[in-house]
Design a protein around this motif. Sequence first.
Motif, PDB file in Angstrom:
ATOM      1  N   ALA A 143       0.832  -1.203   0.000  1.00  0.00           N
ATOM      2  CA  ALA A 143       0.000   0.000   0.000  1.00  0.00           C
ATOM      3  C   ALA A 143       0.869   1.257   0.000  1.00  0.00           C
ATOM      4  CB  ALA A 143      -0.937  -0.009   1.205  1.00  0.00           C
ATOM      5  N   LEU A 144       1.940   1.240   0.779  1.00  0.00           N
ATOM      6  CA  LEU A 144       2.859   2.388   0.793  1.00  0.00           C
ATOM      7  C   LEU A 144       3.504   2.589  -0.575  1.00  0.00           C
ATOM      8  CD1 LEU A 144       4.599   1.893   4.269  1.00  0.00           C
ATOM      9  CD2 LEU A 144       2.709   3.443   3.693  1.00  0.00           C
ATOM     10  N   ASP A 145       3.772   1.502  -1.285  1.00  0.00           N
ATOM     11  CA  ASP A 145       4.313   1.612  -2.649  1.00  0.00           C
ATOM     12  C   ASP A 145       3.357   2.394  -3.541  1.00  0.00           C
ATOM     13  OD1 ASP A 145       6.568   0.108  -2.020  1.00  0.00           O
ATOM     14  OD2 ASP A 145       5.785  -1.756  -2.868  1.00  0.00           O
ATOM     15  N   GLU A 146       2.062   2.122  -3.403  1.00  0.00           N
ATOM     16  CA  GLU A 146       1.072   2.833  -4.222  1.00  0.00           C
ATOM     17  C   GLU A 146       1.079   4.324  -3.921  1.00  0.00           C
ATOM     18  OE1 GLU A 146      -2.878   1.276  -4.762  1.00  0.00           O
ATOM     19  OE2 GLU A 146      -2.237  -0.733  -4.147  1.00  0.00           O
ATOM     20  N   VAL A 147       1.146   4.662  -2.647  1.00  0.00           N
ATOM     21  CA  VAL A 147       1.164   6.076  -2.276  1.00  0.00           C
ATOM     22  C   VAL A 147       2.434   6.728  -2.803  1.00  0.00           C
ATOM     23  CG1 VAL A 147       1.160   7.716  -0.365  1.00  0.00           C
ATOM     24  CG2 VAL A 147      -0.221   5.621  -0.216  1.00  0.00           C
ATOM     25  N   GLU A 148       3.560   6.090  -2.578  1.00  0.00           N
ATOM     26  CA  GLU A 148       4.830   6.672  -2.982  1.00  0.00           C
ATOM     27  C   GLU A 148       4.948   6.767  -4.501  1.00  0.00           C
ATOM     28  OE1 GLU A 148       9.500   6.355  -1.582  1.00  0.00           O
ATOM     29  OE2 GLU A 148       7.990   4.996  -0.751  1.00  0.00           O
ATOM     30  N   GLY A 149       4.302   5.849  -5.208  1.00  0.00           N
ATOM     31  CA  GLY A 149       4.363   5.861  -6.669  1.00  0.00           C
ATOM     32  C   GLY A 149       3.372   6.802  -7.312  1.00  0.00           C
ATOM     33  N   SER A 150       2.540   7.459  -6.534  1.00  0.00           N
ATOM     34  CA  SER A 150       1.557   8.388  -7.085  1.00  0.00           C
ATOM     35  C   SER A 150       2.223   9.679  -7.532  1.00  0.00           C
ATOM     36  CB  SER A 150       0.482   8.699  -6.038  1.00  0.00           C
ATOM     37  OG  SER A 150       1.049   9.425  -4.955  1.00  0.00           O
ATOM     38  N   THR A 151       1.522  10.408  -8.367  1.00  0.00           N
ATOM     39  CA  THR A 151       2.011  11.717  -8.805  1.00  0.00           C
ATOM     40  C   THR A 151       1.054  12.785  -8.296  1.00  0.00           C
ATOM     41  OG1 THR A 151       0.811  11.524 -10.893  1.00  0.00           O
ATOM     42  CG2 THR A 151       3.086  10.746 -10.864  1.00  0.00           C
ATOM     43  N   GLY A 152       1.570  13.972  -8.168  1.00  0.00           N
ATOM     44  CA  GLY A 152       0.736  15.059  -7.683  1.00  0.00           C
ATOM     45  C   GLY A 152       0.745  15.158  -6.180  1.00  0.00           C
ATOM     46  N   PRO A 153       0.235  16.261  -5.648  1.00  0.00           N
ATOM     47  CA  PRO A 153       0.210  16.467  -4.205  1.00  0.00           C
ATOM     48  C   PRO A 153      -0.656  15.426  -3.504  1.00  0.00           C
ATOM     49  CG  PRO A 153      -0.238  18.514  -5.387  1.00  0.00           C
ATOM     50  CD  PRO A 153      -0.321  17.407  -6.382  1.00  0.00           C
ATOM     51  N   CYS A 154      -0.184  14.962  -2.354  1.00  0.00           N
ATOM     52  CA  CYS A 154      -0.996  14.031  -1.572  1.00  0.00           C
ATOM     53  C   CYS A 154      -0.430  13.916  -0.160  1.00  0.00           C
ATOM     54  CB  CYS A 154      -1.060  12.648  -2.223  1.00  0.00           C
ATOM     55  SG  CYS A 154       0.472  11.698  -2.130  1.00  0.00           S
ATOM     56  N   SER A 155      -1.186  13.269   0.693  1.00  0.00           N
ATOM     57  CA  SER A 155      -0.761  12.931   2.042  1.00  0.00           C
ATOM     58  C   SER A 155      -1.409  11.593   2.375  1.00  0.00           C
ATOM     59  CB  SER A 155      -1.157  14.020   3.033  1.00  0.00           C
ATOM     60  OG  SER A 155      -2.532  14.339   2.882  1.00  0.00           O
ATOM     61  N   LEU A 156      -1.069  11.049   3.554  1.00  0.00           N
ATOM     62  CA  LEU A 156      -1.506   9.700   3.909  1.00  0.00           C
ATOM     63  C   LEU A 156      -2.090   9.680   5.316  1.00  0.00           C
ATOM     64  CD1 LEU A 156      -1.576   6.561   3.482  1.00  0.00           C
ATOM     65  CD2 LEU A 156       0.754   6.536   4.424  1.00  0.00           C
ATOM     66  N   VAL A 157      -3.251   9.044   5.462  1.00  0.00           N
ATOM     67  CA  VAL A 157      -3.859   8.760   6.761  1.00  0.00           C
ATOM     68  C   VAL A 157      -3.937   7.248   6.919  1.00  0.00           C
ATOM     69  CG1 VAL A 157      -5.983   8.894   8.124  1.00  0.00           C
ATOM     70  CG2 VAL A 157      -5.182  10.895   6.851  1.00  0.00           C
ATOM     71  N   THR A 158      -3.569   6.741   8.098  1.00  0.00           N
ATOM     72  CA  THR A 158      -3.743   5.327   8.389  1.00  0.00           C
ATOM     73  C   THR A 158      -4.747   5.179   9.530  1.00  0.00           C
ATOM     74  OG1 THR A 158      -1.987   5.172  10.066  1.00  0.00           O
ATOM     75  CG2 THR A 158      -1.344   4.867   7.753  1.00  0.00           C
ATOM     76  N   THR A 159      -5.565   4.129   9.459  1.00  0.00           N
ATOM     77  CA  THR A 159      -6.542   3.895  10.518  1.00  0.00           C
ATOM     78  C   THR A 159      -6.925   2.429  10.562  1.00  0.00           C
ATOM     79  OG1 THR A 159      -8.584   4.782  11.491  1.00  0.00           O
ATOM     80  CG2 THR A 159      -8.615   4.316   9.114  1.00  0.00           C
TER      81      THR A 159
END
Length: 233
Positions: free
Chosen positions: A39-55
């Motif tokens: 899942a972290l790979d998907e976030v890191e491989g994204s383009t454009g501004p973003c942030s991450l919440v885990t729950t």
Amino acid sequence: MRERVFLIDLEFDDGVFVLHMRNGQNLLNLDFVRALNDALDEVEGSTGPCSLVTTGEGKFYSNGLDLPWMLGEGAEQMGEFGPLLQRTFARLVSFPVITVAALNGHVFAAGAVLALTQDFRVMRSDRGFLCLPEVDLQVPFPAGIMSVVQSRLPAAMLHEAILSGRRYDSSEALAGGAIDAALPESEVLPRAVEMARGLAEKHRPTLVALKRALYSEVLEKLEAAARRAERAD
């Protein structure tokens, strides 16, 4: 990409990735940590501004290591699991986007460390606790993981939390500096998403450089611990 063996769902909405851990107590074992990294790979491989919440869901954010697995079928996989866990913690400490842990329930042992690797924490106010129980489990922290806790908790709370194994409710965790907000259950995830969205525009290379500078000793100790675990296998 491997199929996510445990239910870790990742969704994206208006600049925020929300990673839902949906495996009950969300115990940390090899398959779970592999799925988390996918899942972290998907976030890191994204383009454009973003942030991450885990729950998590329900009663638990994470209840720590999967001890039955470690003492049973996982015993032969510890040579892979130990280094991977250390490197996953290091990855989150220096992750290239802002991270916010939405603590929906209990945050226990290695699950508390998982929450502390992230940049900010919002905790449920009506139920749940944060606890580092290693003194009672008679399991000393490895140096790398201890460095994560040392880097996130103010000195007074750090001393008490490590030596007493105390369970902190949200008001105590907030007063001690372990979390950034305490809210009713229904408001925890929305507030975490709001915090994350407000920081989604941060420049990724700059964030990484700043995090690595802030936590260089933590990252060095986590990596050194991972290498020692690999050599010991």
